[in-house]
Write an enzyme that holds these catalytic residues in place. Structure first.
Site, PDB file in Angstrom:
ATOM      1  CB  CYS A 194      19.967   1.230  24.665  1.00  0.00           C
ATOM      2  SG  CYS A 194      20.726   0.371  25.605  1.00  0.00           S
ATOM      3  CB  ILE A 210      -0.553   0.123   1.132  1.00  0.00           C
ATOM      4  CG1 ILE A 210      -0.215   0.274   3.023  1.00  0.00           C
ATOM      5  CG2 ILE A 210      -1.684  -1.331   1.371  1.00  0.00           C
ATOM      6  CD1 ILE A 210      -1.227   0.697   3.811  1.00  0.00           C
ATOM      7  CB  CYS A 247      20.400  -0.606  29.691  1.00  0.00           C
ATOM      8  SG  CYS A 247      20.236   1.452  28.942  1.00  0.00           S
ATOM      9  CD  GLU A 273       2.187 -12.348  -5.303  1.00  0.00           C
ATOM     10  OE1 GLU A 273       2.514 -12.239  -6.275  1.00  0.00           O
ATOM     11  OE2 GLU A 273       3.182 -11.893  -4.030  1.00  0.00           O
ATOM     12  N   PRO A 320       9.648   1.134  -1.999  1.00  0.00           N
ATOM     13  CG  PRO A 320      12.024   0.739  -2.697  1.00  0.00           C
ATOM     14  CD  PRO A 320      10.841   1.509  -1.654  1.00  0.00           C
ATOM     15  CG  ASP A 321       6.823  -4.596  -3.102  1.00  0.00           C
ATOM     16  OD1 ASP A 321       8.292  -4.409  -3.445  1.00  0.00           O
ATOM     17  OD2 ASP A 321       6.372  -5.512  -3.427  1.00  0.00           O
ATOM     18  CG  PHE A 322      10.051  -5.291   2.857  1.00  0.00           C
ATOM     19  CD1 PHE A 322      11.352  -5.336   3.054  1.00  0.00           C
ATOM     20  CD2 PHE A 322       8.840  -5.125   3.233  1.00  0.00           C
ATOM     21  CE1 PHE A 322      11.253  -5.046   3.792  1.00  0.00           C
ATOM     22  CE2 PHE A 322       9.088  -3.819   4.103  1.00  0.00           C
ATOM     23  CZ  PHE A 322       9.837  -3.908   4.792  1.00  0.00           C
ATOM     24  NE  ARG A 323       9.011 -12.131   1.676  1.00  0.00           N
ATOM     25  CZ  ARG A 323       8.650 -11.254   2.939  1.00  0.00           C
ATOM     26  NH1 ARG A 323       8.250 -10.315   2.950  1.00  0.00           N
ATOM     27  NH2 ARG A 323       9.113 -11.293   4.766  1.00  0.00           N
ATOM     28  CG  ASN A 333       3.076  -0.960   5.298  1.00  0.00           C
ATOM     29  OD1 ASN A 333       3.543  -2.167   5.288  1.00  0.00           O
ATOM     30  ND2 ASN A 333       2.376   0.024   4.634  1.00  0.00           N
ATOM     31  CB  CYS A 360      22.549   3.420  25.191  1.00  0.00           C
ATOM     32  SG  CYS A 360      21.478   4.212  26.497  1.00  0.00           S
ATOM     33  CG  ASN A 409      -2.237  -8.675  -2.614  1.00  0.00           C
ATOM     34  OD1 ASN A 409      -1.424  -7.380  -2.146  1.00  0.00           O
ATOM     35  ND2 ASN A 409      -0.971  -9.940  -2.071  1.00  0.00           N
ATOM     36  CG  ASP A 446       5.169   2.922   5.890  1.00  0.00           C
ATOM     37  OD1 ASP A 446       3.909   3.215   6.715  1.00  0.00           O
ATOM     38  OD2 ASP A 446       5.040   2.457   4.654  1.00  0.00           O
ATOM     39  CG  HIS A 493       6.058  -6.786  11.706  1.00  0.00           C
ATOM     40  ND1 HIS A 493       5.562  -6.898   9.996  1.00  0.00           N
ATOM     41  CD2 HIS A 493       5.342  -7.554  12.313  1.00  0.00           C
ATOM     42  CE1 HIS A 493       5.056  -7.982  10.476  1.00  0.00           C
ATOM     43  NE2 HIS A 493       4.580  -8.492  11.799  1.00  0.00           N
ATOM     44  CB  THR A 520      -0.230  -8.082   2.769  1.00  0.00           C
ATOM     45  OG1 THR A 520       0.711  -8.720   3.907  1.00  0.00           O
ATOM     46  CG2 THR A 520      -1.168  -8.497   2.653  1.00  0.00           C
TER      47      THR A 520
END
Length: 342
Positions: free
Chosen positions: A175, A67, A178, A266, A74-77, A148, A199, A264, A150, A167, A240
């Site tokens: 850090c 999206i 710690c 695909e 860019p997407d990842f895959r 995402n 840190c 999507n 972003d 994610h 996704t």
């Protein structure tokens, strides 16, 4: 002999002889459990009709990197253009290592180089992000679960409470030694100075609160998952690959009567596990992944193949919201230009 045959590691191979031995019983079970369609048609027109009828009041959106592609991220895959393909220049043992906490502890440099490209402020929301904001404005969005990092959902105007960053993202940083919290400016200064972020308290490595491979997902992900998915009456899945767990399994967390829509480039998320294979064989279309029109057992799943921006614009037009969506995009575009002049 029989026991050994059924104990094969391939779940599909264990189901096939079972089904062959009990065809009459399975046929009877199929007739008893086969579900009635929950949509008038398995396309966006059917989805729009459901929303207009008032039967979809608690919409959950699941979204991934696709999206944000039109924003310039860019997407990842995607081979050749995805982020993982572009990471070859960093000399990683494997592309995913850039998000490995073990690799980061030994060599944080590749992640910092990637973070500079993805840092908030470099990109703006897409029409898909604004469509989610439109759902929120109309009181229909229960939650957006995003893979995402972003933060474009919030930049489009969604309140943080409406978004679950499965994610993590760049909103905060800690850090890894710690757990001392650091400002985003502290991370930004190091990243854009081509330096490692340390840190100020213990000298350990600092990273944005992005979930790396080998780390636990945020507690809020599980809390909202348990609360939101049982209440969901329409699930929109956009942009996704549905390969990263546990996020991918969320499509089966909604009630069995809840319509599900995949927008999507695909086909993804179709049933391949034991439950998915059995559901396909019986034509039940229950848990175990999507079952789209043309496959035996389709009763609630819609597939739109194409870019998410095109999909949401088509859906908005069917809903009579196309002007609302374009006005929202234009208003935010003017606001961004005004801010850039300050």
């Amino acid at each position: 002999m029989t026991g050994a045959y059924y104990s094969t590691l391939n779940p599909a191979m264990s189901i096939i002889p079972l089904a062959a031995c009990h065809l009459p019983l399975l046929s009877q079970l199929q007739q008893q459990l086969k579900r009635e369609p929950v949509l008038s048609s398995f396309d966006l027109a059917g989805v729009a009709e459901l929303i207009c009828s008032g039967k979809a009041k608690h919409i959950v959106v699941m979204c991934g990197a696709g999206i944000s592609v039109s924003a310039g991220i860019p997407d990842f895959r995607t081979p050749g253009t995805g982020l993982y393909s572009q990471l070859e220049r960093f000399g990683l043992p494997e592309p995913e290592a850039v998000f490995s906490i073990k690799f980061f502890k030994n060599n944080p440099k590749p992640f910092h180089m990637l973070a500079r490209e993805l840092f908030p402020g470099n990109y703006g929301p897409t029409p898909t992000h604004y469509f989610m904001k439109l759902l929120h404005n109309k009181g229909l969005l229960l939650r957006c679960f995003t893979q995402n990092i972003d933060s474009l959902e919030c930049l489009a105007g969604l309140p943080k409470a409406a978004v679950v960053a499965a994610h993590g993202n760049f909103d905060s940083a800690h850090c890894i030694k710690c757990d001392h919290e650091h400002s985003l400016d502290h991370v930004k200064q190091a990243v854009f100075s081509d330096e490692i972020c340390y840190c100020t308290k213990c000298g350990g490595l600092v990273k944005p609160d992005i979930v790396f491979f080998g780390e636990q997902l945020p507690d809020r992900f599980y809390e909202q998952m348990d609360q939101d998915f049982p209440a969901c009456d329409l699930l929109l899945v956009m942009g996704t690959s549905l390969v990263v767990q546990p996020f991918a399994s969320l499509i089966d967390a909604v009630p069995e009567h809840c319509p599900r829509v995949l927008i999507n480039r695909e086909r993804v998320g179709e049933g391949t596990g034991t439950m998915g294979i059995l559901s396909r064989m019986l034509g039940l279309g229950g848990s175990g992944g999507f079952v789209f029109e043309g496959d035996e057992g389709c009763y609630r799943d819609v597939l739109y193949l194409g870019d998410s921006d095109d999909g949401v614009r088509d859906l908005a037009q069917l809903l009579g919201w196309d002007k609302d969506l374009e006005d929202l995009i234009a208003d935010n575009s003017r606001a961004e230009k005004s801010d850039s002049k300050l």
